[in-house]
Design an enzyme around this catalytic site. Structure first.
Site, PDB file in Angstrom:
ATOM      1  N   ASP A  36      61.325  43.849  40.855  1.00 37.43           N
ATOM      2  CA  ASP A  36      60.518  43.876  42.069  1.00 37.43           C
ATOM      3  C   ASP A  36      60.011  42.492  42.481  1.00 37.43           C
ATOM      4  OD1 ASP A  36      59.050  44.670  44.261  1.00 37.43           O
ATOM      5  OD2 ASP A  36      57.789  46.080  43.194  1.00 37.43           O
ATOM      6  N   HIS A  50      59.237  53.138  43.272  1.00 35.38           N
ATOM      7  CA  HIS A  50      57.857  53.330  42.821  1.00 35.38           C
ATOM      8  C   HIS A  50      57.529  54.822  42.665  1.00 35.38           C
ATOM      9  CE1 HIS A  50      57.385  49.080  43.268  1.00 35.38           C
ATOM     10  NE2 HIS A  50      57.472  49.121  44.584  1.00 35.38           N
ATOM     11  N   ARG A  71      56.330  53.944  56.502  1.00 38.39           N
ATOM     12  CA  ARG A  71      55.384  53.311  57.429  1.00 38.39           C
ATOM     13  C   ARG A  71      56.059  52.253  58.300  1.00 38.39           C
ATOM     14  NH1 ARG A  71      54.020  50.958  52.372  1.00 38.39           N
ATOM     15  NH2 ARG A  71      54.168  48.681  52.373  1.00 38.39           N
ATOM     16  N   GLU A 100      53.846  54.354  46.904  1.00 40.69           N
ATOM     17  CA  GLU A 100      53.433  53.314  45.960  1.00 40.69           C
ATOM     18  C   GLU A 100      51.923  53.227  45.851  1.00 40.69           C
ATOM     19  OE1 GLU A 100      53.966  48.473  45.192  1.00 40.69           O
ATOM     20  OE2 GLU A 100      54.806  49.396  46.984  1.00 40.69           O
TER      21      GLU A 100
END
Length: 453
Positions: A319, A268, A209, A234
């Site tokens: 993360d 993810h 994206r 994710e």
């Protein structure tokens, strides 16, 4: 040449007693089993390969605990992201370094010996580049040097606000580059880590994206032979938006348009079809799992049992750094599968196998591949990255062999850690980092200002 002697060690071929590890310039040169200590320094009781952390955003350690207040309705990853945008708006380069150093310190105290820093906070608060384009890369490198952690630095390419080239929002302005400026940033990153031992630099398109097909094609060659990491699948909304844009799911689109192979780490990969699970496994790409963060954000549960059963390679990362613990990530990975499938010992693959041993072996292997470094094993030619457990710890003392790992991962956690060596240099003793006092003080000062802001 330097020598370390351990009472017990987990080698590639299994457990061994009275082990002497000889290392030169940080790399293991020789291993002797059933040895005597002789002139070797005593290294500790139970030696394990250090676990690689394949995904971290260190600056987010500073906002841990700030996004746990319920909003009007529909709290999700997307509302958490707005809190994150607000937090990073005030960060200075000095803050970035102080937070990174504390996060790296906690990683070392928590059983991680190397990290892949997925670094996307590049510019000033108004989005303007610093005079030194790689200012924050240098700050991350300085934090790695101060703590001694092994570093794979992954400058992130981020240019869009959504699929199909949507414009970025105000909260994303500190991340943005075009391919030309990103190439310059990447060169600055390489210079920033040049003095660190065995550091690597790779390339990380943030997500599908955040790029266009054209910009993705432009930046991937910039990685050279370095690793390639990307956030993917994710969130359910991310999958739906990708379908609306391209007619394909994110993993489908990536596999159809990019030669995904063992250099890739797909972070993810939470929402997959059966075909996508098999496709990633066959490609050799690493599934980069962050179980504690994925639980904290409400992402969902990775198809771990199915993926592992097809020979898929996986590793773990911290993360968002909401909690930094290597055993905790592995425990959460197994527990997520137990909750989803209502069974026990699910990531182990054969009768009589230790779940802790399987998890540790696989995530060392996957993490090493994702970081692009010879780590994750106690074997000649690998970095002397060693985590040492306290054999006298109440939960480990009656155990032996793989049961040490089961007790470490599922019972004692990081409280069982005694010493940590990175490249043969001891950085943690008695569970405490050698530079904790100064690094923690700087972190406290930073948080005191940021939380008030």
């Amino acid at each position: 040449m330097q020598k370390l002697f351990f009472d017990h060690a987990l080698l590639g071929e299994g457990w061994a007693d009275n082990v002497t590890i000889t290392h030169e310039a940080g790399t293991i040169a020789a291993i002797e089993r059933d040895s005597t200590q002789g002139d070797a320094a005593y290294g500790g009781s139970i030696a394990l390969p250090g676990l690689p952390n394949l995904h971290s955003h260190t600056f987010q350690r500073g906002m841990a605990g700030l996004a746990e207040t319920r909003g009007p309705s529909g709290d999700s990853f997307w509302t958490w992201r707005q809190v994150m945008y607000g937090f990073l708006g005030a960060l200075t380069p000095e803050d970035v370094e102080a937070i990174a150093a504390y996060a790296f310190l906690e990683m070392l105290e928590g059983g991680f010996t190397a990290v892949a820093e997925f670094h996307y906070l590049h510019h000033g608060p108004d989005g303007a580049p610093y005079a030194n384009l790689a200012e924050h890369c240098e700050r991350i490198a300085a934090a790695a040097e101060a703590t001694g952690i092994g570093l794979t630095l992954l400058p992130v390419f981020y240019a869009q606000g959504g699929f199909g080239g949507q414009p970025a929002g105000e909260g994303q302005r500190r991340f943005l580059n075009d391919p030309v400026r990103f190439a310059q940033l990447l060169e600055g990153a390489r210079k920033a880590v040049a003095s660190l031992p065995d550091a690597r630099v790779g390339v990380a398109p943030h997500s599908l994206r955040a790029v266009t097909p054209e910009s993705l094609a432009a930046i991937l060659p910039l990685a050279g032979d370095g690793p390639l990491h990307i956030h993917i699948a994710e969130q359910v909304k991310e999958v739906e938006d990708c379908l609306a844009w391209s007619g394909l799911r994110p993993v489908e689109w990536l596999m159809d348009n990019v030669p995904v192979d063992g250099r890739w780490c797909l972070i993810h990969a939470t929402h997959l079809t059966d075909a996508e699970v098999g496709g990633i496994a066959r490609s050799g790409a690493v599934a980069g799992l962050c179980p504690i963060t994925e639980a904290n954000l409400g992402d969902g549960i990775f198809a771990g049992v199915e993926f592992a059963g097809q020979g898929g390679v996986y590793g773990v990362g911290s993360d968002s750094n909401i909690e930094i613990t290597a055993p905790g990530e592995l425990r959460q990975l197994e527990y997520s599968q137990r909750l989803a499938l209502r069974g026990r010992n699910l990531m182990a693959q054969r009768q009589g196998e230790s779940t802790g041993r399987r998890l540790h072996d696989e995530t060392c292997r996957g993490g090493a591949r994702a970081l692009g470094r010879a780590i994750g094993a106690l074997a000649p030619g690998h970095r002397a990255d060693i985590v040492v457990l306290d054999g006298a710890h109440v939960d480990l003392a009656p155990m032996r062999g793989d049961r040490w790992l089961d007790a470490y991962l599922f019972v004692a956690g990081k409280a069982a850690l005694d010493r940590v060596y990175v490249g043969g240099r001891q950085v943690v003793a008695g569970g405490r980092h050698a530079a904790r006092e100064a690094i923690e003080a700087a972190y406290r000062r930073t948080l005191a200002r940021l939380v008030k802001a």
